[in-house]
Design a protein around this motif. Structure first.
Motif, PDB file in Angstrom:
ATOM      1  N   LEU A 309     132.886  48.982  19.949  1.00  0.00           N
ATOM      2  CA  LEU A 309     133.926  49.269  20.925  1.00  0.00           C
ATOM      3  C   LEU A 309     133.837  48.356  22.136  1.00  0.00           C
ATOM      4  CD1 LEU A 309     133.864  53.139  20.581  1.00  0.00           C
ATOM      5  CD2 LEU A 309     135.613  51.574  19.743  1.00  0.00           C
ATOM      6  N   ILE A 310     132.631  47.933  22.519  1.00  0.00           N
ATOM      7  CA  ILE A 310     132.508  46.927  23.580  1.00  0.00           C
ATOM      8  C   ILE A 310     133.175  45.633  23.129  1.00  0.00           C
ATOM      9  CG2 ILE A 310     130.874  45.409  24.786  1.00  0.00           C
ATOM     10  CD1 ILE A 310     128.986  47.770  25.024  1.00  0.00           C
ATOM     11  N   GLY A 311     132.954  45.250  21.879  1.00  0.00           N
ATOM     12  CA  GLY A 311     133.600  44.049  21.354  1.00  0.00           C
ATOM     13  C   GLY A 311     135.111  44.152  21.419  1.00  0.00           C
ATOM     14  N   LEU A 312     135.656  45.305  21.048  1.00  0.00           N
ATOM     15  CA  LEU A 312     137.105  45.506  21.134  1.00  0.00           C
ATOM     16  C   LEU A 312     137.591  45.410  22.576  1.00  0.00           C
ATOM     17  CD1 LEU A 312     137.776  48.478  18.654  1.00  0.00           C
ATOM     18  CD2 LEU A 312     138.306  46.057  18.318  1.00  0.00           C
ATOM     19  N   HIS A 313     136.828  45.998  23.501  1.00  0.00           N
ATOM     20  CA  HIS A 313     137.259  46.001  24.894  1.00  0.00           C
ATOM     21  C   HIS A 313     137.242  44.594  25.492  1.00  0.00           C
ATOM     22  CE1 HIS A 313     138.302  47.585  28.713  1.00  0.00           C
ATOM     23  NE2 HIS A 313     137.113  47.473  29.270  1.00  0.00           N
ATOM     24  N   VAL A 314     136.225  43.826  25.169  1.00  0.00           N
ATOM     25  CA  VAL A 314     136.157  42.448  25.657  1.00  0.00           C
ATOM     26  C   VAL A 314     137.357  41.642  25.141  1.00  0.00           C
ATOM     27  CG1 VAL A 314     134.838  40.301  25.528  1.00  0.00           C
ATOM     28  CG2 VAL A 314     133.664  42.455  25.989  1.00  0.00           C
ATOM     29  N   GLU A 315     137.833  41.983  23.952  1.00  0.00           N
ATOM     30  CA  GLU A 315     139.004  41.309  23.370  1.00  0.00           C
ATOM     31  C   GLU A 315     140.319  41.918  23.841  1.00  0.00           C
ATOM     32  OE1 GLU A 315     138.537  41.540  19.172  1.00  0.00           O
ATOM     33  OE2 GLU A 315     136.711  40.327  19.133  1.00  0.00           O
ATOM     34  N   GLY A 316     140.245  42.966  24.680  1.00  0.00           N
ATOM     35  CA  GLY A 316     141.457  43.612  25.174  1.00  0.00           C
ATOM     36  C   GLY A 316     142.109  44.528  24.166  1.00  0.00           C
ATOM     37  N   LYS A 317     141.359  45.042  23.197  1.00  0.00           N
ATOM     38  CA  LYS A 317     141.927  45.839  22.110  1.00  0.00           C
ATOM     39  C   LYS A 317     141.486  47.302  22.118  1.00  0.00           C
ATOM     40  CE  LYS A 317     142.142  41.807  19.022  1.00  0.00           C
ATOM     41  NZ  LYS A 317     141.668  41.222  17.734  1.00  0.00           N
ATOM     42  N   LEU A 318     140.685  47.713  23.084  1.00  0.00           N
ATOM     43  CA  LEU A 318     140.216  49.092  23.111  1.00  0.00           C
ATOM     44  C   LEU A 318     141.341  50.020  23.564  1.00  0.00           C
ATOM     45  CD1 LEU A 318     137.775  51.065  22.884  1.00  0.00           C
ATOM     46  CD2 LEU A 318     137.424  50.694  25.341  1.00  0.00           C
ATOM     47  N   ASP A 319     141.615  51.077  22.779  1.00  0.00           N
ATOM     48  CA  ASP A 319     142.648  52.029  23.168  1.00  0.00           C
ATOM     49  C   ASP A 319     142.015  53.318  23.684  1.00  0.00           C
ATOM     50  OD1 ASP A 319     141.722  53.333  20.893  1.00  0.00           O
ATOM     51  OD2 ASP A 319     143.534  52.975  19.711  1.00  0.00           O
ATOM     52  N   ALA A 320     142.865  54.237  24.141  1.00  0.00           N
ATOM     53  CA  ALA A 320     142.367  55.481  24.741  1.00  0.00           C
ATOM     54  C   ALA A 320     141.578  56.313  23.742  1.00  0.00           C
ATOM     55  CB  ALA A 320     143.538  56.291  25.293  1.00  0.00           C
ATOM     56  N   ALA A 321     142.025  56.337  22.482  1.00  0.00           N
ATOM     57  CA  ALA A 321     141.330  57.125  21.466  1.00  0.00           C
ATOM     58  C   ALA A 321     139.929  56.563  21.200  1.00  0.00           C
ATOM     59  CB  ALA A 321     142.147  57.159  20.175  1.00  0.00           C
ATOM     60  N   GLY A 322     139.832  55.236  21.127  1.00  0.00           N
ATOM     61  CA  GLY A 322     138.527  54.615  20.892  1.00  0.00           C
ATOM     62  C   GLY A 322     137.558  54.872  22.030  1.00  0.00           C
ATOM     63  N   GLU A 378     140.504  66.168  22.009  1.00  0.00           N
ATOM     64  CA  GLU A 378     141.947  66.391  21.969  1.00  0.00           C
ATOM     65  C   GLU A 378     142.711  65.067  22.002  1.00  0.00           C
ATOM     66  OE1 GLU A 378     145.681  68.026  21.850  1.00  0.00           O
ATOM     67  OE2 GLU A 378     143.763  68.991  21.413  1.00  0.00           O
ATOM     68  N   LEU A 379     142.247  64.131  22.837  1.00  0.00           N
ATOM     69  CA  LEU A 379     142.912  62.826  22.907  1.00  0.00           C
ATOM     70  C   LEU A 379     142.782  62.071  21.592  1.00  0.00           C
ATOM     71  CD1 LEU A 379     141.785  61.716  26.489  1.00  0.00           C
ATOM     72  CD2 LEU A 379     144.043  62.561  25.782  1.00  0.00           C
ATOM     73  N   ILE A 380     141.641  62.178  20.955  1.00  0.00           N
ATOM     74  CA  ILE A 380     141.451  61.530  19.642  1.00  0.00           C
ATOM     75  C   ILE A 380     142.376  62.164  18.627  1.00  0.00           C
ATOM     76  CG2 ILE A 380     139.809  61.126  17.766  1.00  0.00           C
ATOM     77  CD1 ILE A 380     137.608  61.236  20.013  1.00  0.00           C
ATOM     78  N   ALA A 381     142.454  63.515  18.625  1.00  0.00           N
ATOM     79  CA  ALA A 381     143.273  64.221  17.649  1.00  0.00           C
ATOM     80  C   ALA A 381     144.743  63.828  17.753  1.00  0.00           C
ATOM     81  CB  ALA A 381     143.098  65.721  17.834  1.00  0.00           C
ATOM     82  N   ARG A 382     145.208  63.559  18.983  1.00  0.00           N
ATOM     83  CA  ARG A 382     146.617  63.170  19.158  1.00  0.00           C
ATOM     84  C   ARG A 382     146.925  61.826  18.514  1.00  0.00           C
ATOM     85  NH1 ARG A 382     147.314  64.513  25.641  1.00  0.00           N
ATOM     86  NH2 ARG A 382     146.933  66.768  25.498  1.00  0.00           N
ATOM     87  N   SER A 383     145.894  61.013  18.299  1.00  0.00           N
ATOM     88  CA  SER A 383     146.121  59.684  17.721  1.00  0.00           C
ATOM     89  C   SER A 383     146.052  59.669  16.197  1.00  0.00           C
ATOM     90  CB  SER A 383     145.072  58.706  18.267  1.00  0.00           C
ATOM     91  OG  SER A 383     143.786  58.967  17.708  1.00  0.00           O
ATOM     92  N   LEU A 384     145.710  60.809  15.608  1.00  0.00           N
ATOM     93  CA  LEU A 384     145.487  60.850  14.154  1.00  0.00           C
ATOM     94  C   LEU A 384     146.807  60.812  13.391  1.00  0.00           C
ATOM     95  CD1 LEU A 384     142.646  63.543  14.010  1.00  0.00           C
ATOM     96  CD2 LEU A 384     142.447  61.044  14.140  1.00  0.00           C
TER      97      LEU A 384
END
Length: 384
Positions: A309-322, A378-384
């Protein structure tokens, strides 16, 4: 040990050098002061200036304002080293990783020029006032109001659980600037609070853990702040700004969680090798060996999730669910691992002079602030 042999894929030689600098600085300037900071419930104000002089503030802020020009990975290295040094008093995460980015991302050019250089030097310490006594995690229920009066906002309200509240010079306030319901009426206003009439630092909050961390109540009584201090210059954007920055805040909590679990495992292994019971080392008992093996597995699993997830965030790809996934899973693991490691210490694990005792008390709030772990699910569940 496998934890020591593993290397995060996002690390570089530059980050290795930063790790060495961070470790040296903390060993010299933070570790000798931990007991005193715990007693006074705050780091020394000059410590912020020392950190700024060492180049450790604003590692991920733009170089044009004096920042390090790095990424979240740079901030993560410093947060890890704090955990490895058992330092829970200095809340640079709130200053550099969270609040500074509100200014950097949403501030006008004039606001950034005015505030960021002092933030990076340590001349100005940052805090953010979100939580209110009656709102908890429900930011849409904020009652603090900012009413425009000419070129000022007149702010009235109260906040609680505010980190860096004793030392802060700049305070980002979540306030209601209109009668629009829920999130629509919220704005972020930056108050320069030194000697500001109507601003009051309330009681120092006595907590279960994090005794050296600066946490207080704040209140505003007819406090006047220039309209020019509205973050970004447009009213009603506060909730959107908060939601956009929360993933980085939650990922920073996960960084501390995993590093703390790693530190606990290393402490427990060292103790089990040195402590004798019934004529042999604790590590020779099967139960101790199995518990530590499980703790190593849990911690390594959390580390690999975090690294992804750090890798995703550095690339600007981390979302709220992650980010929510990282926050709830790693803090659950942190609490589980530290609890099991403390048990290996027996009665000594309950003594505050042992780091494992302090880590145990410090860990519990990780499942609460930044959004409770129940809300994360709950935030993760909303993304499913």
């Amino acid at each position: 040990m496998i934890l020591d042999d593993y290397r995060s894929p996002w690390l570089t030689e530059e980050l290795d050098d930063l790790r060495d600098l961070s470790r040296t600085f903390l060993a010299k300037e933070a570790t000798p002061n931990q007991e005193r900071w715990a007693e006074q419930h705050s780091v020394d104000r000059e410590f912020w200036n020392q950190a700024g002089a060492a180049g450790l503030l604003g590692l991920s802020l733009p170089t044009e304002y004096g920042g390090g020009g790095g990424t979240f990975a740079h901030e993560a290295v410093l947060m890890e080293e704090q955990a490895y040094a058992f330092d829970s008093a200095w809340n640079n995460a709130v200053h550099s990783v969270i609040v500074a980015h509100y200014l950097s991302v949403y501030g006008t050019d004039e606001q950034k020029q005015r505030w960021l250089p002092k933030v990076i030097s340590g001349e100005s310490v940052l805090a953010i006032a979100m939580t209110e006594p009656s709102t908890g995690s429900d930011l849409q229920a904020v009652r603090t109001r900012a009413v425009r009066d000419g070129d000022d906002y007149v702010i009235n309200g109260s906040k609680t659980f505010i980190s860096n509240a004793t030392n802060c010079d700049l305070l980002v306030i979540v306030a209601r600037t209109s009668d629009e319901p829920g999130a629509k009426g919220l704005s972020l206003i930056v108050a320069e609070v030194t000697d500001l009439p109507g601003f009051e630092r309330g009681r120092v909050l006595k907590k279960m853990g994090l005794p050296g961390q600066d946490t207080r109540e704040l209140s505003f009584v007819d406090m006047r702040v220039p309209v020019a201090n509205l973050l970004g210059g447009v009213e009603g954007q506060g909730f959107v700004q908060l939601m956009q920055q929360l993933p980085q805040e939650r990922l920073s909590i996960a960084v501390t969680a995993v590093a703390s679990a790693e530190a606990a495992v290393r402490e427990a292994i060292a103790y089990a090798k040195s402590r004798e019971a019934f004529g042999k080392d604790l590590l020779e008992f099967q139960n101790t060996r199995f518990v530590l093996a499980e703790c190593v597995a849990d911690t390594l699993a959390a580390r690999t999730m975090l690294d992804h997830l750090i890798g995703l965030h550095v690339e600007g790809k981390l979302d709220a669910a992650g980010a929510s996934l990282a926050k709830f899973w790693t803090t659950d693991i942190q609490n589980k691992v530290i609890d099991r490691c403390l048990q290996i210490f027996g009665g000594y694990g309950y003594m505050s002079e042992y780091p494992i005792s302090r880590m145990y008390a410090d860990a519990r709030v990780q499942k609460i602030y930044g959004g409770t772990n129940e809300i994360m699910k709950e935030l993760i569940a909303r993304s499913l």
